[in-house]
Design an enzyme around this catalytic site. Sequence first.
Site: not given
Ligand SMILES: NC(=O)c1ccc[n+]([C@@H]2O[C@H](COP(=O)([O-])OP(=O)(O)OC[C@H]3O[C@@H](n4cnc5c(N)ncnc54)[C@H](OP(=O)(O)O)[C@@H]3O)[C@@H](O)[C@H]2O)c1
Ligand SMILES: O=P(O)(O)OC[C@H](O)CO
Length: 335
Positions: A38, A198, A251, A261-263, A286
């Site tokens: 975006r 989780k 997980d 971990s973000r959470n 997030i």
């Molecule tokens: N990170 C991991 O290791 C991991 C692993 C497995 C699954 N996941 C899952 O993947 C999904 C994406 O997570 P992520 O870790 O990539 O997140 P992230 O690194 O925290 O990035 C946040 C994303 O959300 C967008 N965003 C934030 N605020 C927004 C808003 N108000 N409107 C629209 N977009 C917005 C951001 O866009 P901008 O950059 O433009 O702000 C960015 O693309 C989640 O469901 C998470 O649970 C993550």
């Molecule tokens: O560990 P978190 O909270 O950053 O979540 C990321 C993924 O879900 C891990 O598999």
Amino acid sequence: MNQTLTEKIAVIGGGSWATALVKILCEQPHIQVRWWLRSAEDIAHIRTYHHNPSYLSDVYLSPKKVKVCDKIKEAIKGAQYVVLAIPAAFIEEPLRELSPELLKGKRIVSAIKGMVPHKNKLVTDWIEETYGIPLDDMCVIAGPCHAEEVALEKQSYLTIASTNLACSEDFSKLMTCRYVTANPLTDLYGVEYAAVMKNIVALACGITHGIGYGDNFQAVMVANAMQEIRRFVTAVDPRERDLSSSAYLGDLLVTAYSQFSRNRLFGNMIGRGYSVKAAQLEMKMIAEGYYAAKSIFTMNEKYQVSMPITEAVYRILYEGAAPAFVMEQLKKHLK
Ligand SMILES: NC(=O)c1ccc[n+]([C@@H]2O[C@H](COP(=O)([O-])OP(=O)(O)OC[C@H]3O[C@@H](n4cnc5c(N)ncnc54)[C@H](OP(=O)(O)O)[C@@H]3O)[C@@H](O)[C@H]2O)c1
Ligand SMILES: O=P(O)(O)OC[C@H](O)CO
């Protein structure tokens, strides 16, 4: 050597997980990734410098393999798979540009571990309802895998779950590379709900550590959380499943214990006295568990499963209950 790029895959989202998934997909010699983000600044930077300036900025993004798109319609054009990697809370807005016709015939892959808030729906159910894509044409990417470790090419395992084994097998092949092994599974709902839940548990772990509880307490809470996940998932979607396998237990463990971990980090700030707003502002990334706590708590009004950990997190985040008091109450429910 010049490779023929015969398969287009769209990745939607510009965060850390999207960046990691683009990297994994680029390992396949025949794939071209169409990547929608975006942020116009991030797009311009990636086009010039071939790195995402905002997330996993060490990852090289080959311009031969990755076409960065400003328009979501452009990204999905000609793509066989559309991979969604935006936190569930924000998924509706960017997809509003799309219609059932534009997505018809494509396979949708959710990399999201969250539920669409207000609707309290899994992402796959929401896609089916909104765009008419059959569940058999969807899969989810699950398993214990942090984007940061993918960036470092540390050996990781993913589970690709779908109601359609062929769909999960096909996508597993695309997600398997030198440092990632992806395995197919047919328990779509079980995997999706466990991945959502989780995050709530990791928040609870972070909160207790923030207050001053130690690893002994956390181990008991994680063990109890696994039982809480089993009770809820069985009530919502009863079937045989091995919850001790990595898509579920793995997980939960990585999120509850990892430095990445973000959470857990978000929960830790709450335990140390930050308000929800202050913790969200401080964290650039997030924490899906914040939204999930409300969705699962609300869903459970129907199922009435015993969920003391989810309830504790909900009361702290949404009712302003004092973390130390709530955790004192929670102690009575843990064994
Ligand atoms: N990170 C991991 O290791 C991991 C692993 C497995 C699954 N996941 C899952 O993947 C999904 C994406 O997570 P992520 O870790 O990539 O997140 P992230 O690194 O925290 O990035 C946040 C994303 O959300 C967008 N965003 C934030 N605020 C927004 C808003 N108000 N409107 C629209 N977009 C917005 C951001 O866009 P901008 O950059 O433009 O702000 C960015 O693309 C989640 O469901 C998470 O649970 C993550
Ligand atoms: O560990 P978190 O909270 O950053 O979540 C990321 C993924 O879900 C891990 O598999």
